[in-house]
Design a protein around this motif. Structure first.
Motif, PDB file in Angstrom:
ATOM      1  N   PRO A  69       0.837  -1.203   0.000  1.00 49.84           N
ATOM      2  CA  PRO A  69       0.000   0.000   0.000  1.00 49.84           C
ATOM      3  C   PRO A  69       0.870   1.249   0.000  1.00 49.84           C
ATOM      4  O   PRO A  69       1.961   1.265   0.556  1.00 49.84           O
ATOM      5  CB  PRO A  69      -0.798  -0.141   1.300  1.00 49.84           C
ATOM      6  N   PHE A  70       0.354   2.315  -0.630  1.00 46.72           N
ATOM      7  CA  PHE A  70       1.146   3.523  -0.872  1.00 46.72           C
ATOM      8  C   PHE A  70       0.930   4.623   0.170  1.00 46.72           C
ATOM      9  O   PHE A  70       1.447   5.706   0.016  1.00 46.72           O
ATOM     10  CB  PHE A  70       0.790   4.108  -2.245  1.00 46.72           C
ATOM     11  N   PHE A  71       0.138   4.378   1.213  1.00 46.60           N
ATOM     12  CA  PHE A  71      -0.252   5.415   2.169  1.00 46.60           C
ATOM     13  C   PHE A  71      -1.136   6.470   1.491  1.00 46.60           C
ATOM     14  O   PHE A  71      -1.013   7.675   1.689  1.00 46.60           O
ATOM     15  CB  PHE A  71       0.963   6.078   2.814  1.00 46.60           C
ATOM     16  N   THR A  72      -2.075   5.994   0.670  1.00 46.90           N
ATOM     17  CA  THR A  72      -3.014   6.900   0.008  1.00 46.90           C
ATOM     18  C   THR A  72      -4.208   7.226   0.894  1.00 46.90           C
ATOM     19  O   THR A  72      -4.954   8.164   0.616  1.00 46.90           O
ATOM     20  CB  THR A  72      -3.548   6.265  -1.281  1.00 46.90           C
ATOM     21  N   ASN A  73      -4.419   6.388   1.944  1.00 45.01           N
ATOM     22  CA  ASN A  73      -5.595   6.511   2.807  1.00 45.01           C
ATOM     23  C   ASN A  73      -6.893   6.436   2.003  1.00 45.01           C
ATOM     24  O   ASN A  73      -7.802   7.248   2.146  1.00 45.01           O
ATOM     25  CB  ASN A  73      -5.531   7.782   3.650  1.00 45.01           C
ATOM     26  N   ARG A  74      -6.942   5.408   1.163  1.00 46.80           N
ATOM     27  CA  ARG A  74      -8.126   5.118   0.349  1.00 46.80           C
ATOM     28  C   ARG A  74      -8.465   3.637   0.469  1.00 46.80           C
ATOM     29  O   ARG A  74      -7.637   2.826   0.878  1.00 46.80           O
ATOM     30  CB  ARG A  74      -7.872   5.442  -1.126  1.00 46.80           C
ATOM     31  N   LYS A  75      -9.678   3.292   0.087  1.00 40.72           N
ATOM     32  CA  LYS A  75     -10.083   1.900  -0.048  1.00 40.72           C
ATOM     33  C   LYS A  75     -10.328   1.633  -1.525  1.00 40.72           C
ATOM     34  O   LYS A  75     -11.077   2.360  -2.173  1.00 40.72           O
ATOM     35  CB  LYS A  75     -11.337   1.605   0.778  1.00 40.72           C
ATOM     36  N   PHE A  76      -9.683   0.600  -2.047  1.00 37.33           N
ATOM     37  CA  PHE A  76      -9.759   0.300  -3.466  1.00 37.33           C
ATOM     38  C   PHE A  76     -10.735  -0.856  -3.710  1.00 37.33           C
ATOM     39  O   PHE A  76     -10.679  -1.883  -3.024  1.00 37.33           O
ATOM     40  CB  PHE A  76      -8.379  -0.069  -4.015  1.00 37.33           C
ATOM     41  N   ALA A  77     -11.594  -0.689  -4.686  1.00 40.34           N
ATOM     42  CA  ALA A  77     -12.564  -1.726  -5.037  1.00 40.34           C
ATOM     43  C   ALA A  77     -12.086  -2.501  -6.255  1.00 40.34           C
ATOM     44  O   ALA A  77     -11.376  -1.972  -7.116  1.00 40.34           O
ATOM     45  CB  ALA A  77     -13.926  -1.096  -5.325  1.00 40.34           C
ATOM     46  N   ALA A  78     -12.467  -3.772  -6.317  1.00 42.36           N
ATOM     47  CA  ALA A  78     -12.154  -4.617  -7.468  1.00 42.36           C
ATOM     48  C   ALA A  78     -13.370  -4.689  -8.383  1.00 42.36           C
ATOM     49  O   ALA A  78     -14.512  -4.784  -7.914  1.00 42.36           O
ATOM     50  CB  ALA A  78     -11.759  -6.025  -7.016  1.00 42.36           C
ATOM     51  N   ARG A  79     -13.130  -4.652  -9.679  1.00 40.68           N
ATOM     52  CA  ARG A  79     -14.222  -4.802 -10.648  1.00 40.68           C
ATOM     53  C   ARG A  79     -14.476  -6.282 -10.879  1.00 40.68           C
ATOM     54  O   ARG A  79     -13.587  -7.016 -11.293  1.00 40.68           O
ATOM     55  CB  ARG A  79     -13.866  -4.115 -11.961  1.00 40.68           C
ATOM     56  N   ILE A  80     -15.705  -6.726 -10.616  1.00 40.92           N
ATOM     57  CA  ILE A  80     -16.039  -8.132 -10.812  1.00 40.92           C
ATOM     58  C   ILE A  80     -17.038  -8.322 -11.945  1.00 40.92           C
ATOM     59  O   ILE A  80     -17.405  -9.445 -12.275  1.00 40.92           O
ATOM     60  CB  ILE A  80     -16.596  -8.767  -9.525  1.00 40.92           C
ATOM     61  N   GLY A  81     -17.491  -7.225 -12.548  1.00 42.08           N
ATOM     62  CA  GLY A  81     -18.353  -7.326 -13.724  1.00 42.08           C
ATOM     63  C   GLY A  81     -17.534  -7.677 -14.958  1.00 42.08           C
ATOM     64  O   GLY A  81     -16.303  -7.594 -14.955  1.00 42.08           O
ATOM     65  N   ARG A  82     -18.191  -8.066 -16.010  1.00 42.66           N
ATOM     66  CA  ARG A  82     -17.508  -8.419 -17.255  1.00 42.66           C
ATOM     67  C   ARG A  82     -18.157  -7.701 -18.431  1.00 42.66           C
ATOM     68  O   ARG A  82     -19.343  -7.403 -18.428  1.00 42.66           O
ATOM     69  CB  ARG A  82     -17.560  -9.939 -17.496  1.00 42.66           C
ATOM     70  N   ASN A  83     -17.317  -7.407 -19.433  1.00 42.03           N
ATOM     71  CA  ASN A  83     -17.788  -6.760 -20.661  1.00 42.03           C
ATOM     72  C   ASN A  83     -18.455  -5.421 -20.357  1.00 42.03           C
ATOM     73  O   ASN A  83     -19.456  -5.064 -20.970  1.00 42.03           O
ATOM     74  CB  ASN A  83     -18.758  -7.690 -21.415  1.00 42.03           C
ATOM     75  N   ASP A 100      -6.115   0.782   1.947  1.00 43.90           N
ATOM     76  CA  ASP A 100      -4.841   1.468   2.138  1.00 43.90           C
ATOM     77  C   ASP A 100      -5.101   2.675   3.045  1.00 43.90           C
ATOM     78  O   ASP A 100      -4.762   3.798   2.711  1.00 43.90           O
ATOM     79  CB  ASP A 100      -4.278   1.901   0.777  1.00 43.90           C
ATOM     80  N   ASN A 101      -5.755   2.423   4.165  1.00 40.49           N
ATOM     81  CA  ASN A 101      -6.051   3.511   5.097  1.00 40.49           C
ATOM     82  C   ASN A 101      -5.403   3.222   6.448  1.00 40.49           C
ATOM     83  O   ASN A 101      -5.373   2.076   6.901  1.00 40.49           O
ATOM     84  CB  ASN A 101      -7.557   3.715   5.238  1.00 40.49           C
ATOM     85  N   TRP A 102      -4.903   4.270   7.104  1.00 35.24           N
ATOM     86  CA  TRP A 102      -4.073   4.133   8.293  1.00 35.24           C
ATOM     87  C   TRP A 102      -4.491   5.149   9.341  1.00 35.24           C
ATOM     88  O   TRP A 102      -4.969   6.234   9.018  1.00 35.24           O
ATOM     89  CB  TRP A 102      -2.596   4.347   7.920  1.00 35.24           C
ATOM     90  N   ASP A 134       4.930   5.500  -4.449  1.00 29.85           N
ATOM     91  CA  ASP A 134       4.778   6.761  -5.167  1.00 29.85           C
ATOM     92  C   ASP A 134       5.071   7.912  -4.222  1.00 29.85           C
ATOM     93  O   ASP A 134       5.674   7.715  -3.157  1.00 29.85           O
ATOM     94  CB  ASP A 134       3.394   6.856  -5.837  1.00 29.85           C
ATOM     95  N   TRP A 135       4.632   9.101  -4.583  1.00 31.70           N
ATOM     96  CA  TRP A 135       5.023  10.312  -3.859  1.00 31.70           C
ATOM     97  C   TRP A 135       4.538  10.337  -2.414  1.00 31.70           C
ATOM     98  O   TRP A 135       5.082  11.089  -1.597  1.00 31.70           O
ATOM     99  CB  TRP A 135       4.483  11.543  -4.588  1.00 31.70           C
ATOM    100  N   HIS A 136       3.557   9.520  -2.060  1.00 33.61           N
ATOM    101  CA  HIS A 136       3.033   9.564  -0.701  1.00 33.61           C
ATOM    102  C   HIS A 136       4.078   9.172   0.346  1.00 33.61           C
ATOM    103  O   HIS A 136       4.104   9.738   1.437  1.00 33.61           O
ATOM    104  CB  HIS A 136       1.830   8.616  -0.562  1.00 33.61           C
ATOM    105  N   ALA A 137       4.922   8.172   0.034  1.00 34.08           N
ATOM    106  CA  ALA A 137       5.798   7.639   1.093  1.00 34.08           C
ATOM    107  C   ALA A 137       7.172   7.205   0.602  1.00 34.08           C
ATOM    108  O   ALA A 137       7.937   6.642   1.382  1.00 34.08           O
ATOM    109  CB  ALA A 137       5.113   6.456   1.777  1.00 34.08           C
ATOM    110  N   ASP A 138       7.520   7.445  -0.657  1.00 30.33           N
ATOM    111  CA  ASP A 138       8.798   6.923  -1.151  1.00 30.33           C
ATOM    112  C   ASP A 138      10.000   7.534  -0.430  1.00 30.33           C
ATOM    113  O   ASP A 138      11.007   6.859  -0.204  1.00 30.33           O
ATOM    114  CB  ASP A 138       8.921   7.112  -2.669  1.00 30.33           C
ATOM    115  N   ALA A 139       9.905   8.795  -0.013  1.00 32.82           N
ATOM    116  CA  ALA A 139      11.033   9.427   0.686  1.00 32.82           C
ATOM    117  C   ALA A 139      11.289   8.765   2.034  1.00 32.82           C
ATOM    118  O   ALA A 139      12.443   8.544   2.433  1.00 32.82           O
ATOM    119  CB  ALA A 139      10.759  10.921   0.866  1.00 32.82           C
ATOM    120  N   TYR A 140      10.218   8.431   2.748  1.00 33.07           N
ATOM    121  CA  TYR A 140      10.375   7.736   4.025  1.00 33.07           C
ATOM    122  C   TYR A 140      10.965   6.347   3.815  1.00 33.07           C
ATOM    123  O   TYR A 140      11.821   5.898   4.575  1.00 33.07           O
ATOM    124  CB  TYR A 140       9.015   7.602   4.719  1.00 33.07           C
ATOM    125  N   ALA A 141      10.486   5.663   2.788  1.00 40.06           N
ATOM    126  CA  ALA A 141      10.939   4.292   2.541  1.00 40.06           C
ATOM    127  C   ALA A 141      12.426   4.242   2.219  1.00 40.06           C
ATOM    128  O   ALA A 141      13.121   3.300   2.610  1.00 40.06           O
ATOM    129  CB  ALA A 141      10.137   3.677   1.398  1.00 40.06           C
TER     130      ALA A 141
END
Length: 409
Positions: A69-83, A100-102, A134-141
């Motif tokens: 997780p990138f420390f975006t503080n978001r919840k990501f959904a998966a697409r399960i529909g087709r076509n 990805d929420n903290w 990405d830019w959210h946490a790469d400097a800390y990492a």
């Protein structure tokens, strides 16, 4: 070196998980029944999983790719529909992907620190760690990896650039990720010739017109060049043939370059945040052995489906003893007809597979079918060979429920 610290910083001892083998999957029957598994796919918290793997794999992994997780503080959904129409997100059928929420930055840094500490232990002396953020946490990492491996272990900061729409209106559009590359020791693997690419046609033209174009240095224009540390690959949203519906899926070309550069055929490579399963899929194609792990059922199911349909190397499906793995009696109608298992058509069915000689213990899958992303038309006929006294069929529906049915022959 300056000390980077946060509230609660520590590397505590973690109790190893007990790993349970649920299935041995032979994609499309390849290698059945004698070929051993070339990879392991594990459902569970990677902290406990990596601890459980230490006795066997400490100091053995040639490459670890980490896409946490990138420390975006978001919840990501998966697409399960087709076509579905990609331009109409309001009409998509969605399910839970990953969170990805903290509570705060300290909690995220501790999460990352503990897991990177174990990855460093698992990495071989000639191994390479690729950390994708990405830019959210790469400097800390980068400061964390400097501490764990030493600042001299830093090899590259790779920029993965891509295009796409952006909601940003008062800044430049953020259209790149950062991949930090660290090595365990000075004899690290780097296969320059495996990743060379052609020079730009304008460069070739320039050197053809003037031998002094390179201030006396003439490159091998036929051999090509090692790529720079900025890479352009389109995001998977634009690559319909690869799309699984899993959020933040990475393109196969990106992982192929990483695997070719920093591992060799037969090596063990790992992705402990495997998500949609791009690394294990490409690793299997390139002849690498893989460890893949994720804490969410949706990620492991997506990876299993993808490997079963597109790979050729047998792999185990495992879980920790702490995961919820419920298998229900199958509501789907099946029948055996001239060496084929037939299933009824239903919009709820997402994936199914067959063990033609069920022993009541480990499920050995020799035939599999998954719903294609674009058409959604799931094959309802699977061939089976070497039929035993019992045939076991397992199903997964679009909601993540797992079912099983046994046919006596």
């Amino acid at each position: 070196m300056p000390v980077f610290t946060w509230r609660g910083k520590s590397l505590p001892a973690t109790a190893p998980a007990a790993l349970i083998t649920e299935a041995l999957i032979y994609p499309q029957g390849n290698g059945y029944p004698y070929q051993s598994a070339g990879g392991r796919l594990i459902l569970g918290d990677n902290l406990a999983v990596m601890t459980a793997l230490l006795p066997e794999f400490e100091g053995r992994l040639s490459l670890i790719y980490a896409d946490p997780p990138f420390f975006t503080n978001r919840k990501f959904a998966a697409r399960i529909g087709r076509n579905e129409d990609s331009r109409k997100p309001s009409e998509w059928v969605l399910s839970e992907g990953y969170a990805d929420n903290w509570s705060d930055l300290d909690a995220y840094l501790q999460f990352l620190y503990e897991r990177l500490g174990l990855m460093v232990r698992l990495l071989a002396p000639n191994g390479t760690l690729y950390l994708h953020l990405d830019w959210h946490a790469d400097a800390y990492a980068r400061l964390i990896l400097d501490e764990l491996l030493g600042p001299g272990a830093f090899l590259n900061e790779i920029i993965w650039a891509y295009h796409g729409p952006s909601p940003i209106r008062r800044a430049f559009n953020r259209k790149h990720d950062t991949i930090l590359v660290y090595v365990k020791g000075p004899n690290y693997t780097f296969n320059a010739d495996a990743v060379r690419e052609p020079y730009n046609p304008s460069t070739v033209k320039t050197f053809a017109s003037s031998p002094k174009a390179g201030f006396g240095k003439v490159p091998n224009l036929v051999r090509g060049k090692v790529p720079e540390d900025w890479w352009y690959f389109p995001v998977v949203a634009r690559l319909h043939s690869e799309r699984t519906g899993y959020p933040t899926q990475k393109p196969e070309a990106l992982l192929e370059r990483i695997l070719l550069a920093s591992s060799n055929p037969g090596d063990w490579v790992a992705d402990f945040f495997c998500g949609s399963g791009t690394l294990p899929l490409v690793a299997a194609r390139l002849g690498r052995q893989f460890l893949a792990c994720d804490a969410t059922w949706r990620a492991v199911h997506t990876t299993r489906s993808r490997l079963a349909v597109k790979a050729t190397v047998p792999f185990t499906l495992e879980r920790t003893d702490l995961t919820d793995w419920q298998v229900l009696s199958a509501p789907f109608q099946v029948s055996l007809e001239e060496g084929n298992i037939l299933a009824e058509a239903t919009a709820e069915l997402d994936y199914w597979e067959v063990d033609p000689a069920w022993d009541g213990n480990i499920f050995r899958s020799t035939a599999q079918a998954a719903r294609p992303e674009r058409t959604g038309r799931l094959p309802l006929r699977l061939p089976v060979a070497q039929i035993g006294e019992k045939i076991c069929i397992r199903f997964v529906d679009i909601h993540g429920r797992q079912f099983q049915q046994v046919l006596k022959v």
